[in-house]
Design an enzyme around this catalytic site. Structure first.
Site, mmCIF file in Angstrom:
data_model
loop_
_atom_site.group_PDB
_atom_site.id
_atom_site.type_symbol
_atom_site.label_atom_id
_atom_site.label_comp_id
_atom_site.label_asym_id
_atom_site.label_seq_id
_atom_site.Cartn_x
_atom_site.Cartn_y
_atom_site.Cartn_z
ATOM 1 N N THR A 12 0.892 -1.413 -0.045
ATOM 2 C CA THR A 12 0.211 0.176 -0.229
ATOM 3 C C THR A 12 0.908 1.623 0.155
ATOM 4 O O THR A 12 1.980 1.394 0.226
ATOM 5 C CB THR A 12 -0.554 0.187 1.299
ATOM 6 O OG1 THR A 12 -0.182 0.025 2.387
ATOM 7 C CG2 THR A 12 -1.366 -0.854 1.394
ATOM 8 N N GLY A 14 2.603 2.585 -2.763
ATOM 9 C CA GLY A 14 3.644 1.417 -2.812
ATOM 10 C C GLY A 14 3.965 2.298 -4.362
ATOM 11 O O GLY A 14 4.790 1.968 -5.742
ATOM 12 N N THR A 15 3.748 3.769 -4.918
ATOM 13 C CA THR A 15 3.727 4.229 -6.414
ATOM 14 C C THR A 15 4.935 5.804 -5.557
ATOM 15 O O THR A 15 5.125 5.882 -6.446
ATOM 16 C CB THR A 15 2.617 4.954 -6.220
ATOM 17 O OG1 THR A 15 2.548 6.007 -5.421
ATOM 18 C CG2 THR A 15 1.727 3.957 -6.610
ATOM 19 N N GLY A 19 8.077 3.129 0.087
ATOM 20 C CA GLY A 19 7.343 1.639 -0.998
ATOM 21 C C GLY A 19 7.979 1.339 -2.422
ATOM 22 O O GLY A 19 7.666 0.128 -2.987
ATOM 23 N N SER A 137 8.124 4.169 12.779
ATOM 24 C CA SER A 137 9.272 5.363 11.730
ATOM 25 C C SER A 137 10.146 5.664 13.011
ATOM 26 O O SER A 137 9.437 5.324 14.389
ATOM 27 C CB SER A 137 8.209 6.621 11.318
ATOM 28 O OG SER A 137 9.238 7.935 11.241
ATOM 29 N N TYR A 150 1.850 13.052 13.516
ATOM 30 C CA TYR A 150 2.439 12.199 12.699
ATOM 31 C C TYR A 150 3.685 10.923 13.493
ATOM 32 O O TYR A 150 3.465 9.722 13.469
ATOM 33 C CB TYR A 150 3.502 13.090 11.771
ATOM 34 C CG TYR A 150 4.466 11.642 10.969
ATOM 35 C CD1 TYR A 150 4.416 11.060 9.984
ATOM 36 C CD2 TYR A 150 6.137 10.978 11.667
ATOM 37 C CE1 TYR A 150 4.535 10.667 9.193
ATOM 38 C CE2 TYR A 150 7.043 10.600 10.703
ATOM 39 C CZ TYR A 150 6.066 9.638 9.395
ATOM 40 O OH TYR A 150 7.033 9.352 9.256
#
Length: 217
Positions: A12, A14-15, A19, A137, A150
């Site tokens: 997900t 992944g573009t 990812g 993260s 975040y």
């Protein structure tokens, strides 16, 4: 190396970023990779870069209806998944005093709710020995004046992997970055090339770490 020959991997978000970099590595090692993004243009661009062993599906991780449709499409096209990389995420980098309720809701919806339900809805598709990697993260270990929202969402998915270890009946060791089917987290503080190798190993569930396959819960 072709460690992933015949494997079906869903990434997900992944573009771009981690990812997309992971997708390139997996395709190079023989996997068929499915990438997602919220827009058709980004999906098409990534699939064009990745080549014939990749496909793409438009899906917003924050939209549970879209996540349902994603999993149905994966089932119809491929029957099952060997690995899931729950990577989709977003960031609002503002001082605490400036974060609005829409900012808060969007961050939670993508970074926590989206990951939670993506994993939940992918479980029935996972093959024996399948793996799940959750992207957290390093920021959850640091204090930063513009990362309050975040970092909090990433702390949530860090804890989610701990609770999944109990819920799915697999063991846990601490760290950050992702968990595979045996709930092994990636080591903290690694350089990116080493982290990349660990990430691939986690997706492969390479047999170096014993555990209960994720779907046997």
């Amino acid at each position: 190396m072709n460690r992933f020959t015949g494997k079906i991997v869903l990434i997900t978000g992944g573009t771009s970023g981690m990812g997309l970099a992971t997708a390139h590595r997996l395709v190079a090692e023989g996997a068929h990779v499915i990438v997602t993004s919220r827009t058709r243009a980004r999906v098409d661009s990534a699939v064009h870069q990745l080549g014939p062993n990749a496909s793409g599906i438009v899906a917003d991780a924050a939209d549970l209806g879209a996540v349902d449709a994603l999993m149905e499409t994966v089932r119809d096209r491929h029957g099952q998944l060997d690995s899931l990389f729950a990577n989709a995420g977003t960031g609002t980098f503002l001082p605490f005093q400036n974060i609005t309720e829409p900012d808060f809701d969007h961050g939670i919806d993508v970074n926590f709710k989206g990951v939670f339900f993506t994993v939940q809805k992918a479980l029935p598709l996972l093959a024996d020995g399948g793996s799940i990697v959750i992207n957290a993260s390093w920021t959850l270990h640091r204090g930063n004046s513009v990362l309050t929202l975040y970092s909090a969402t990433k702390a949530a998915v860090h804890n989610l992997a701990r609770t999944l270890a109990a819920a799915l009946g697999c063991w846990w060791t601490d760290g950050y970055g992702g968990a595979d089917g045996s709930c092994r987290w990636l080591p903290n503080g690694q350089a990116l090339p080493v982290l990349g190798q660990e990430l691939l190993g986690a997706l492969l569930h390479d047999g170096q770490h014993s555990g209960v396959p994720a779907h046997q819960w």
